[in-house]
Motif scaffolding. Structure first.
Motif, short mmCIF file in Angstrom:
data_model
loop_
_atom_site.label_atom_id
_atom_site.label_comp_id
_atom_site.label_asym_id
_atom_site.label_seq_id
_atom_site.Cartn_x
_atom_site.Cartn_y
_atom_site.Cartn_z
N GLU A 93 -5.53 -1.61 2.28
CA GLU A 93 -4.40 -0.32 2.53
C GLU A 93 -3.60 -0.02 1.14
O GLU A 93 -4.10 1.07 0.79
CB GLU A 93 -3.48 -0.81 3.66
CG GLU A 93 -2.65 0.14 4.14
CD GLU A 93 -1.77 -0.31 5.23
OE1 GLU A 93 -2.27 -1.12 6.17
OE2 GLU A 93 -0.44 0.07 5.18
N ASN A 114 -7.97 -0.71 -2.60
CA ASN A 114 -7.43 0.03 -1.45
C ASN A 114 -7.37 1.48 -1.59
O ASN A 114 -7.76 1.98 -2.23
CB ASN A 114 -5.64 -0.14 -1.90
CG ASN A 114 -5.58 -1.88 -1.85
OD1 ASN A 114 -5.58 -2.56 -0.59
ND2 ASN A 114 -4.91 -2.67 -2.79
N HIS A 117 -6.73 -6.58 9.31
CA HIS A 117 -6.21 -6.68 7.98
C HIS A 117 -5.56 -8.23 8.01
O HIS A 117 -5.00 -8.44 8.88
CB HIS A 117 -5.08 -5.83 7.81
CG HIS A 117 -4.70 -5.63 6.28
ND1 HIS A 117 -3.82 -6.62 5.75
CD2 HIS A 117 -4.91 -4.51 5.47
CE1 HIS A 117 -3.60 -6.25 4.52
NE2 HIS A 117 -4.30 -4.98 4.16
#
Ligand code: URA
Length: 277
Positions: free
Chosen positions: A125, A164, A242
């Motif tokens: 992310e 990311n 995640h």
């Protein structure tokens, strides 16, 4: 009094306010093209002109989440990303790109880590506090868990490449906004293109939804092979939970284990194909 101040600082830290940026407050949303879309923006884009009917004109197709007025920045991002012929050039282009407001508050660019020749690329992310300090993705607690997860199927950073969807830390580790992600997207896509992995792993919802165009939540999407489309070719992509989420909800680790087994099987298939070739 001192104790009150210390308690206040602790509370700030626990709320994610762990970074002193300046002496006086700034309204970064007002300064940044990445500011969220406001009611005023919506009114502006839907207000009829003198000869128009009171109906908003259809907007050109653009990535979700982008406010009006950022077309020039998007164009710059696309041109600079496309012009980069290597990961080093792309890193340089991204470091020089001022189109995303997150750069203002981050300490440094967190571009990528691992083996750029790897067959497997993972995209998370956004950097957190540790990553922001070190300039490498996934080096904090979530990164350490990720390393352990990869090790269970014989992988380490010499066998994968990690990046990311956003290369600057959002203040207080908040989730990057759709606009921030979208403005960085040409660079993220070019990074994937330059690494050219055989398998893409999307860690968490923002990465999965951005790169795979999926609308469902990560709980529905994880553990299923989807397609990442790149210039006519398709790269198999696996959404996974995640590791930061797994730290918060450890009983979901069993799902991550199932996904890791799927990844391991796909890697075995790749190796068998390479041997047969
Ligand atoms: N979480 C991410 O998504 N990326 C990092 O680099 C670290 C934590």
């Amino acid at each position: 009094m001192d104790e009150d101040l210390i308690a206040l600082l602790r509370w700030y830290r626990d709320m994610g306010v762990d970074l002193a940026i300046d002496e006086s407050p700034h309204d970064r949303f007002a300064e940044s093209p990445c500011r969220p879309v406001t009611r005023a923006d919506v009114a502006e884009t839907t207000r009829p002109g003198p000869s128009q009917e009171a109906r908003p004109a259809p907007l050109p197709e653009r990535p979700a989440g982008l406010p009006q007025g950022t077309e020039a920045i998007e164009q710059t991002a696309r041109e600079r990303a496309a012009a980069a012929r290597s990961l080093d050039e792309l890193r340089g282009a991204l470091a020089a790109f001022d189109g995303c407001g997150l750069k203002v508050t981050a300490t440094q660019l967190v571009f990528g880590d691992g083996n750029p020749e790897a067959d497997i690329m993972l995209v998370g992310e956004a950097p957190g506090a540790e990553e922001d300090r070190e300039g490498r993705p996934f080096v904090g607690r979530a990164g350490q868990l990720l390393d352990k997860m990869l090790a269970t199927i014989g992988l380490d950073r010499s066998k994968v490449y990690i990046a990311n969807v956003v290369p600057w830390r959002p203040p207080g580790n908040r989730t990057p906004t759709p606009a921030e992600i979208a403005l960085c997207l040409p660079f993220t896509k070019r990074q994937i293109e330059l690494v050219s992995p055989k398998i893409l792993v999307c860690l968490g919802a923002p990465s999965t939804q951005t790169l795979l165009g999926a609308k469902d939540g990560i709980m529905r999407l994880r553990g299923r092979w989807l397609d990442y489309r790149l210039d006519g070719q398709t790269i198999p992509a696996l959404p996974m939970l995640h590791p930061a989420y797994l730290l918060r909800v450890p009983d979901k680790k069993r799902l991550a284990w199932q996904d890791l087994r799927m990844l391991a099987k796909a890697i075995e298939r790749l190796a068998a194909e390479a041997k047969g070739a």
